[in-house]
Design a protein around this motif. Structure first.
Motif, PDB file in Angstrom:
ATOM      1  N   ILE A  31       0.835  -1.211   0.000  1.00 24.10           N
ATOM      2  CA  ILE A  31       0.000   0.000   0.000  1.00 24.10           C
ATOM      3  C   ILE A  31       0.861   1.249   0.000  1.00 24.10           C
ATOM      4  N   VAL A  32       1.945   1.253   0.771  1.00 26.97           N
ATOM      5  CA  VAL A  32       2.846   2.406   0.791  1.00 26.97           C
ATOM      6  C   VAL A  32       3.518   2.581  -0.559  1.00 26.97           C
ATOM      7  N   ALA A  33       3.922   1.477  -1.197  1.00 23.79           N
ATOM      8  CA  ALA A  33       4.557   1.574  -2.510  1.00 23.79           C
ATOM      9  C   ALA A  33       3.595   2.085  -3.580  1.00 23.79           C
ATOM     10  N   MET A  34       2.306   1.769  -3.424  1.00 22.82           N
ATOM     11  CA  MET A  34       1.314   2.231  -4.397  1.00 22.82           C
ATOM     12  C   MET A  34       0.881   3.667  -4.152  1.00 22.82           C
ATOM     13  N   ASN A  35       1.305   4.255  -3.043  1.00 21.68           N
ATOM     14  CA  ASN A  35       0.982   5.654  -2.737  1.00 21.68           C
ATOM     15  C   ASN A  35       2.270   6.417  -2.418  1.00 21.68           C
ATOM     16  N   PRO A  36       3.124   6.619  -3.409  1.00 15.71           N
ATOM     17  CA  PRO A  36       4.392   7.309  -3.151  1.00 15.71           C
ATOM     18  C   PRO A  36       4.170   8.786  -2.851  1.00 15.71           C
ATOM     19  N   VAL A  37       5.189   9.392  -2.235  1.00 18.99           N
ATOM     20  CA  VAL A  37       5.121  10.816  -1.916  1.00 18.99           C
ATOM     21  C   VAL A  37       5.453  11.601  -3.175  1.00 18.99           C
ATOM     22  N   LEU A  38       4.406  12.082  -3.856  1.00 19.42           N
ATOM     23  CA  LEU A  38       4.583  12.865  -5.072  1.00 19.42           C
ATOM     24  C   LEU A  38       4.472  14.350  -4.759  1.00 19.42           C
ATOM     25  N   GLU A  39       4.919  15.167  -5.700  1.00 18.42           N
ATOM     26  CA  GLU A  39       4.859  16.610  -5.522  1.00 18.42           C
ATOM     27  C   GLU A  39       3.413  17.063  -5.401  1.00 18.42           C
ATOM     28  N   GLY A  40       3.108  17.727  -4.299  1.00 21.45           N
ATOM     29  CA  GLY A  40       1.763  18.222  -4.051  1.00 21.45           C
ATOM     30  C   GLY A  40       0.828  17.197  -3.432  1.00 21.45           C
ATOM     31  N   GLN A  41       1.279  15.925  -3.239  1.00 20.43           N
ATOM     32  CA  GLN A  41       0.420  14.894  -2.657  1.00 20.43           C
ATOM     33  C   GLN A  41       1.034  14.273  -1.407  1.00 20.43           C
ATOM     34  N   TRP A  42       1.959  15.008  -0.768  1.00 20.04           N
ATOM     35  CA  TRP A  42       2.642  14.459   0.407  1.00 20.04           C
ATOM     36  C   TRP A  42       1.676  14.192   1.556  1.00 20.04           C
ATOM     37  N   LYS A  43       0.658  15.034   1.697  1.00 23.97           N
ATOM     38  CA  LYS A  43      -0.275  14.888   2.809  1.00 23.97           C
ATOM     39  C   LYS A  43      -1.050  13.581   2.701  1.00 23.97           C
ATOM     40  N   ARG A  44      -1.562  13.270   1.513  1.00 29.48           N
ATOM     41  CA  ARG A  44      -2.316  12.038   1.311  1.00 29.48           C
ATOM     42  C   ARG A  44      -1.423  10.811   1.493  1.00 29.48           C
ATOM     43  N   ALA A  45      -0.194  10.862   0.977  1.00 33.69           N
ATOM     44  CA  ALA A  45       0.714   9.722   1.090  1.00 33.69           C
ATOM     45  C   ALA A  45       1.069   9.435   2.550  1.00 33.69           C
ATOM     46  N   ARG A  46       1.331  10.474   3.323  1.00 34.56           N
ATOM     47  CA  ARG A  46       1.666  10.285   4.728  1.00 34.56           C
ATOM     48  C   ARG A  46       0.466   9.794   5.524  1.00 34.56           C
ATOM     49  N   LYS A  47      -0.717  10.242   5.167  1.00 31.81           N
ATOM     50  CA  LYS A  47      -1.929   9.772   5.843  1.00 31.81           C
ATOM     51  C   LYS A  47      -2.122   8.278   5.597  1.00 31.81           C
ATOM     52  N   VAL A  48      -1.969   7.858   4.347  1.00 32.49           N
ATOM     53  CA  VAL A  48      -2.126   6.443   4.011  1.00 32.49           C
ATOM     54  C   VAL A  48      -1.071   5.600   4.720  1.00 32.49           C
ATOM     55  N   GLU A  49       0.167   6.091   4.752  1.00 32.02           N
ATOM     56  CA  GLU A  49       1.236   5.328   5.408  1.00 32.02           C
ATOM     57  C   GLU A  49       0.974   5.162   6.904  1.00 32.02           C
ATOM     58  N   THR A  50       0.538   6.234   7.561  1.00 33.62           N
ATOM     59  CA  THR A  50       0.290   6.156   9.004  1.00 33.62           C
ATOM     60  C   THR A  50      -0.836   5.167   9.312  1.00 33.62           C
ATOM     61  N   GLN A  51      -1.941   5.264   8.587  1.00 34.65           N
ATOM     62  CA  GLN A  51      -3.052   4.347   8.821  1.00 34.65           C
ATOM     63  C   GLN A  51      -2.663   2.911   8.513  1.00 34.65           C
ATOM     64  N   THR A  52      -1.921   2.718   7.419  1.00 27.52           N
ATOM     65  CA  THR A  52      -1.543   1.365   7.014  1.00 27.52           C
ATOM     66  C   THR A  52      -0.619   0.720   8.025  1.00 27.52           C
ATOM     67  N   ARG A  53       0.399   1.454   8.483  1.00 28.09           N
ATOM     68  CA  ARG A  53       1.345   0.877   9.438  1.00 28.09           C
ATOM     69  C   ARG A  53       0.643   0.444  10.727  1.00 28.09           C
ATOM     70  N   PHE A  54      -0.279   1.257  11.187  1.00 29.44           N
ATOM     71  CA  PHE A  54      -0.969   0.899  12.435  1.00 29.44           C
ATOM     72  C   PHE A  54      -1.875  -0.313  12.228  1.00 29.44           C
ATOM     73  N   LEU A  55      -2.673  -0.315  11.167  1.00 29.22           N
ATOM     74  CA  LEU A  55      -3.594  -1.422  10.941  1.00 29.22           C
ATOM     75  C   LEU A  55      -2.852  -2.726  10.692  1.00 29.22           C
ATOM     76  N   VAL A  56      -1.701  -2.656  10.023  1.00 29.88           N
ATOM     77  CA  VAL A  56      -0.906  -3.863   9.793  1.00 29.88           C
ATOM     78  C   VAL A  56      -0.408  -4.433  11.113  1.00 29.88           C
ATOM     79  N   ARG A  57       0.006  -3.577  12.035  1.00 29.75           N
ATOM     80  CA  ARG A  57       0.467  -4.073  13.336  1.00 29.75           C
ATOM     81  C   ARG A  57      -0.679  -4.704  14.123  1.00 29.75           C
TER      82      ARG A  57
END
Length: 357
Positions: free
Chosen positions: A116-142
């Motif tokens: 999921i993190v690889a499919m949502n890379p930190v692109l220019e202007g989309q850093w907020k969405r990418a970081r949100k997805v990464e935070t939610q994903t890491r927690f739910l995976v744990r």
């Protein structure tokens, strides 16, 4: 039974296991070689960053052990029940299989987060969405990993007959046990629930800049029960998730990383302001940290001995703002020292003659 009879029984048992043991060993070696060959072919035909390949790379070792143990359990079922220690060996093989399956599932759930993190890379202007997805994903995976480990441990324990017989009585007293367990595990459960709330409401994300307990830090890792914060001097601050629910904290990059910050100068009342504005503007234009948005010079206080001048500036992030403030402070002090040394802060006093003397 005498020692001699025991030795004879062991010798006979080992002789009975000679052919089945060799068969099982050869089968495991053959299974391992076939698995490694198929794995090499798959890796050669697929690219390293595709979704199936990410799952395979994460679980290839555990998956190989699972397949080998499945083959071993199947072979053990074909052996004669008269073999010595067969039931114990089958039980051990089953336990190892459950552990291996649990390990493989944990590796696969971890790979879900990486995918999921690889499919949502930190692109220019989309850093907020990418970081949100990464935070939610890491927690739910744990959380998923914890559930898988609990289920695997329960399945392993249920292979023991005493635990199976104990299961009925445990179910009968589940109400009381649940209450006791709830009180005992209150800190852990509160942190888990707090983590779910943080993952859903997103008061902070991975790489957000926070000001927590007097420390300026970045969110480095979010686990199921605590958050690891990287302080500016590379120390690590470990804070329970529940703390963020119960206490206020500052998020300096909640919606945008841009920040404004002041530099205060204290100069004599005779100091002209326009030269300060001109020098401040020159220093800002030369600084690579300034983002060009905010540049203000204002007299914000007038004390008994000097006046306070506030220089307000902005930068793209907290690190750049810190460097910019330090550079501007140094530059302005140097300018006043060289051009207006007589207008540095001074203490004035007036001597009054005493008429009685």
């Amino acid at each position: 039974m005498t020692d001699f009879e025991t030795l004879n029984m062991l010798k006979a048992g080992l002789e009975d296991w000679l052919r089945p043991g060799i068969t099982a060993l050869l089968s495991l070696v053959f299974t391992f070689l076939v698995y490694e060959g198929v794995l090499a072919i798959i890796k050669r035909l697929t690219r390293s960053r595709t979704v199936p390949r990410l799952f395979l790379d994460a679980s290839e070792t555990a998956l190989g052990i699972v397949i080998s143990l499945l083959v071993l359990n199947g072979i053990l079922e074909t052996f004669s029940s008269d073999l010595l220690w067969l039931s114990h060996i089958q039980h051990a093989a089953t336990l190892l299989l459950i552990i291996a399956v649990t390990w493989a599932l944990v590796r696969c759930t971890s790979a879900i987060g990486n995918v999921i993190v690889a499919m949502n890379p930190v692109l220019e202007g989309q850093w907020k969405r990418a970081r949100k997805v990464e935070t939610q994903t890491r927690f739910l995976v744990r959380i998923l990993n914890i559930l898988v480990i609990i289920l695997g441990l329960g399945a392993a324990l249920m292979t023991f007959e005493p635990v199976q017989h104990l299961g009925g009585s445990l179910l009968a007293s589940a109400g009381i046990g649940g209450i006791i367990l709830g009180f005992a595990a209150k800190p852990v459960l509160s942190n888990l629930l707090a983590g779910m709330q943080i993952a859903l409401t997103q008061p902070f994300r991975i790489d957000d800049v926070l000001y927590v307990q007097g420390e300026w830090c970045w969110v480095e890792e979010v686990t199921a029960t605590y958050v690891v914060l990287r302080v500016w001097d590379l120390r690590r601050l470990v804070v329970p998730l529940q703390w963020f629910i119960e206490n206020p904290f500052q998020n300096w990059s909640r919606n945008d990383t841009e920040l404004t910050g002041p530099v205060f100068l204290h100069v004599d009342y005779a100091m002209p302001i326009e030269p300060l504005r001109a020098e401040y503007d020159r220093l800002l234009r030369q600084s690579p940290q300034w983002n060009g948005n905010t540049a203000t010079v204002q007299v914000t206080d007038a004390g008994d001995t000097n006046m306070e001048v506030r220089l307000l500036m902005s930068a793209k992030d907290s690190s750049g703002l810190w460097d910019l403030r330090c550079a501007i402070r140094e530059g302005m002090i140097t300018f006043i020292q060289q051009q207006f040394p007589e207008h540095l802060p001074r203490l004035r006093a007036r001597l009054v003659e005493n008429p009685d003397q």
